[in-house]
Design a protein around this motif. Structure first.
Motif, short mmCIF file in Angstrom:
data_model
loop_
_atom_site.label_atom_id
_atom_site.label_comp_id
_atom_site.label_asym_id
_atom_site.label_seq_id
_atom_site.Cartn_x
_atom_site.Cartn_y
_atom_site.Cartn_z
N LYS A 33 18.05 -7.82 -10.52
CA LYS A 33 16.79 -7.89 -11.28
C LYS A 33 16.90 -8.86 -12.46
O LYS A 33 16.03 -9.69 -12.69
CB LYS A 33 16.40 -6.49 -11.79
CG LYS A 33 16.21 -5.48 -10.68
CD LYS A 33 15.89 -4.11 -11.21
CE LYS A 33 16.99 -3.45 -12.01
NZ LYS A 33 18.21 -3.10 -11.28
N THR A 34 18.02 -8.73 -13.20
CA THR A 34 18.17 -9.59 -14.37
C THR A 34 18.41 -11.04 -13.95
O THR A 34 17.72 -11.95 -14.44
CB THR A 34 19.35 -9.10 -15.24
OG1 THR A 34 19.10 -7.73 -15.57
CG2 THR A 34 19.47 -9.91 -16.51
N SER A 35 19.33 -11.25 -13.00
CA SER A 35 19.64 -12.64 -12.59
C SER A 35 18.39 -13.32 -12.02
O SER A 35 18.09 -14.46 -12.37
CB SER A 35 20.71 -12.66 -11.51
OG SER A 35 21.64 -11.65 -11.69
N VAL A 85 11.44 -10.72 -20.07
CA VAL A 85 11.81 -9.51 -20.82
C VAL A 85 12.65 -8.62 -19.91
O VAL A 85 12.24 -8.32 -18.78
CB VAL A 85 10.56 -8.70 -21.25
CG1 VAL A 85 10.97 -7.50 -22.10
CG2 VAL A 85 9.57 -9.57 -22.00
N ASP A 86 13.81 -8.22 -20.36
CA ASP A 86 14.65 -7.28 -19.61
C ASP A 86 14.63 -5.98 -20.41
O ASP A 86 15.04 -5.95 -21.57
CB ASP A 86 16.07 -7.85 -19.52
CG ASP A 86 16.96 -6.98 -18.66
OD1 ASP A 86 17.40 -7.46 -17.60
OD2 ASP A 86 17.22 -5.82 -19.03
N THR A 87 14.10 -4.92 -19.80
CA THR A 87 13.91 -3.69 -20.59
C THR A 87 15.24 -3.16 -21.13
O THR A 87 15.31 -2.65 -22.25
CB THR A 87 13.18 -2.59 -19.78
OG1 THR A 87 13.98 -2.27 -18.65
CG2 THR A 87 11.80 -3.04 -19.35
N ASP A 88 16.31 -3.27 -20.30
CA ASP A 88 17.63 -2.81 -20.78
C ASP A 88 18.04 -3.59 -22.03
O ASP A 88 18.49 -3.02 -23.02
CB ASP A 88 18.69 -3.00 -19.70
CG ASP A 88 18.60 -1.96 -18.59
OD1 ASP A 88 17.97 -0.91 -18.81
OD2 ASP A 88 19.15 -2.21 -17.51
N GLU A 89 17.87 -4.94 -21.95
CA GLU A 89 18.30 -5.77 -23.09
C GLU A 89 17.44 -5.49 -24.33
O GLU A 89 17.94 -5.44 -25.45
CB GLU A 89 18.24 -7.26 -22.71
CG GLU A 89 19.43 -7.64 -21.84
CD GLU A 89 19.33 -9.04 -21.23
OE1 GLU A 89 18.49 -9.85 -21.69
OE2 GLU A 89 20.09 -9.31 -20.28
N ILE A 143 9.16 -9.35 -16.00
CA ILE A 143 9.81 -8.16 -16.58
C ILE A 143 10.87 -7.63 -15.62
O ILE A 143 10.55 -7.27 -14.48
CB ILE A 143 8.78 -7.04 -16.86
CG1 ILE A 143 7.63 -7.57 -17.75
CG2 ILE A 143 9.46 -5.83 -17.50
CD1 ILE A 143 6.45 -6.61 -17.87
N SER A 144 12.11 -7.60 -16.07
CA SER A 144 13.14 -6.97 -15.27
C SER A 144 13.33 -5.56 -15.84
O SER A 144 13.55 -5.42 -17.05
CB SER A 144 14.42 -7.80 -15.38
OG SER A 144 15.51 -7.01 -15.06
N THR A 145 13.18 -4.56 -14.99
CA THR A 145 13.21 -3.19 -15.52
C THR A 145 14.57 -2.53 -15.26
O THR A 145 15.27 -2.92 -14.32
CB THR A 145 12.12 -2.32 -14.86
OG1 THR A 145 12.39 -2.26 -13.46
CG2 THR A 145 10.74 -2.90 -15.10
#
Ligand SMILES: Nc1ncnc2c1ncn2[C@@H]1O[C@H](COP(=O)(O)OP(=O)(O)OP(=O)(O)O)[C@@H](O)[C@H]1O
Ligand SMILES: O=C(O)C1=C[C@@H](O)[C@@H](O)[C@H](O)C1
Ligand SMILES: [Mg+2]
Length: 531
Positions: free
Chosen positions: A19-21, A35-39, A80-82
């Motif tokens: 998801k992030t990559s 936007v990466d929710t974890d980050e 958005i990466s969740t």
């Protein structure tokens, strides 16, 4: 529908699926904010996710995720990466689906483990256990149904750049609109992938929108319908296609003050389509209806043509009304969660449409890989969308010519006289689509027996049917009982011994007074013995 350049792209999926990559690459290709929710959570808390789990506990982390989902759900034009579990919370999914197209990245447990082992940059607290491999399998099993709600992209055999490009193709593919020019009531059939959250916009519904669905579909997709006002849920199964269910829905609509300014959205398979369609035809003398079929059978067949019906104790479909929807919206991505047996049942009607009018459609069925394993369709959603659109086209053309079912539309009954009898005599243990498959073989066998087509057509049909996993023989049912059931059916439609037969592919015709002996011989030839 919201324009693609504003629509958020939301990525979900298990840890390590990319998801992030992929999200970063997508954002850079589209020149969008990522936007990466974890980050974002780590940034705001000033500590890492494992530290948040340790200091505040998992529940606190999930609450942070919900707050962020609500916040980002209001914004536009983002990638958005969740977090891996964020979208499995229905409220989060509803918030982020409002303005976003959701894609779910998937990979096998082995691939996930190998990626995570190599990824030294991140630690995943849920996988800090003695046997991470086993835990991945357990977690995936637990979450499978949740992930099945979203449009999937298999990533095992693709690197992040390839996943990104595939995803972009899907995102840019527009839904296809097929016009159904019904004489009194023209409407569009929209077929696309990932379009369920945008039903209100696609259907241009201004007023109250009430979804009627069954409990299974509600659990999967009730929260993914975008801006709806109310959901009415009915129990699953044919046995609930009754006046009692209809009465119950009327009462619920009255309770919420639903009036003629409102729209009913039928979300489900054929049974839901029939019940919700009947309610829309009759409540306050008729309200606006949107059909959102979720099974292949409903998409390719039953949701087109405006027939709605309810069963009585004395027989199936004895009450009904013609009710044309203002639009049909078929989201192909929903077929990913359809059980395999249901999927191939729907294929029987697709194959019927191919036999009636379109040999190219039959070729598509032969050449595709329609198997579903572990809830993953082998074929791409593009191919599936093309197949469904082509199958719909056949029915649309026939219904256009004969909207009130007085002539050529009868050809859509190819195989169905046999099929209804097979379903009935089996006590409805054989599904409609499976019975249609057997019925198609019987009809072609009968056609050849009466000299209308060559015997090779049956062979060809059986290859197509068996290729998708459909049965081609009637399993051990009594010929006498089948014949009796067929005679009853005929009495109901007022024609004795009327069958749809086939001259060749694309040439169905109606034959009256077909010799009963030939029908018996056909039944005997294609029934396997019960021992
Ligand atoms: N398609 C792919 N093929 C090979 N490696 C991949 C692929 N996608 C991601 N990876 C690698 O796998 C690791 C995990 O990827 P990433 O962090 O993007 O996953 P994620 O879905 O965001 O996971 P999480 O939910 O834990 O944040 C990274 O090292 C990444 O480089
Ligand atoms: O799948 C999960 O439950 C998680 C996935 C990660 O993205 C993080 O959100 C966190 O580690 C939890
Ligand atoms: Mg990530």
């Amino acid at each position: 529908m919201q324009k693609n350049d504003k629509q958020n792209i939301v990525l979900t999926g298990f840890m390590g699926t990319g998801k992030t990559s992929v999200g970063k690459r997508l954002a850079s290709e589209l020149n969008r904010k990522f936007v990466d929710t974890d980050e974002l959570i780590q940034e705001r808390q000033g500590i890492s996710i494992p530290e948040i789990f340790r200091q505040h506990g998992e529940a606190a982390f999930r609450k942070m995720e919900s707050d962020i989902a609500r916040e980002l759900g209001q914004q536009e034009g983002l990638v958005i990466s969740t977090g891996g579990r964020l979208m499995l919370d229905p409220a989060n999914a509803a918030a982020l689906s409002q303005k976003g197209r959701v894609f779910c990245l998937v990979a096998t447990p082995q691939e996930i483990l190998s990626r995570i082992k190599k990824d030294k940059e991140h630690t995943r607290p849920l996988l800090e256990v003695p046997n991470p491999s086993e835990h991945i399998v357990e977690l995936l099993k637990e979450r499978q149904q949740g992930y099945n709600r979203f449009q999937k992209i298999i990533t095992d055999d693709k690197d992040p750049a390839e996943v990104t490009s595939h995803l972009l193709d899907m995102f840019r593919e527009h839904p296809k609109r097929i016009s159904i020019d019904h004489p009194a009531h023209p409407y569009d059939y929209v077929v696309g992938s990932g379009i369920l959250p945008f039903v209100r916009q696609l259907a241009e519904v201004p007023g109250p929108l009430v979804v009627i669905t069954d409990t299974t579909v509600n659990e999967l997709y009730g929260q993914s319908c975008g801006e709806v006002d109310h959901i009415i849920t009915i129990p699953v199964g044919n046995q609930h296609k009754t006046l009692a269910t209809v009465q119950d829905i009327y009462d619920q609509l009255l309770d919420i003050g639903f009036d003629r300014s409102g729209t009913i959205m039928a979300l489900g398979g054929s049974v839901v389509g029939d019940i919700a369609g009947f309610v829309a035809a009759t409540y306050m003398r008729g309200v606006n209806l949107i059909q959102c079929p979720t099974s292949l059978l409903a998409m390719a067949d039953t949701c087109i043509g405006g027939k709605t019906s309810i069963d009585l104790a004395r027989g199936k479909n004895l009450i009904g009304a013609f009710k044309q929807p203002s639009v049909v919206i078929a989201d192909i991505a929903l077929l990913q969660s359809l059980p395999h047996r249901e999927f191939i049942s729907g294929m029987a009607e697709v194959i019927k449409h191919g036999l009636i009018a379109d040999s190219d459609l039959l070729e598509k069925v032969i050449n595709g890989d329609w198997h579903t394993e572990a809830a993953t369709l082998h074929t791409s959603l593009f191919e599936l969308q093309a197949l469904v659109a082509q199958a719909i086209q056949v029915k649309v053309s026939i219904v256009r010519e004969d909207p009130m079912d007085r002539g050529i539309r009868f050809s859509l009954n190819l195989g169905h006289t046999f099929a209804h009898a097979i379903e009935q005599v089996s006590g409805y243990t054989i599904r409609h689509g499976e019975a249609v498959a057997m019925g198609l073989v019987a009809s072609v066998n009968l056609s050849a027996r009466l000299g209308h087509c060559g015997a090779d057509l049956q062979q060809r049909l059986e290859t197509v049917l068996a290729g998708v996993g459909l049965p081609v023989r009637i399993p051990g049912l009594s010929t006498e009982e089948l014949l009796k059931a067929m005679e009853n059916d005929k009495k109901r439609v007022g024609k004795i011994n009327r069958f749809v037969l086939l001259g060749k592919i694309g040439q169905p015709f109606t034959a009256d007074n077909v010799d009963t002996r030939a029908v018996i011989d056909t039944l005997k030839e294609i029934t396997t013995s019960s021992d």
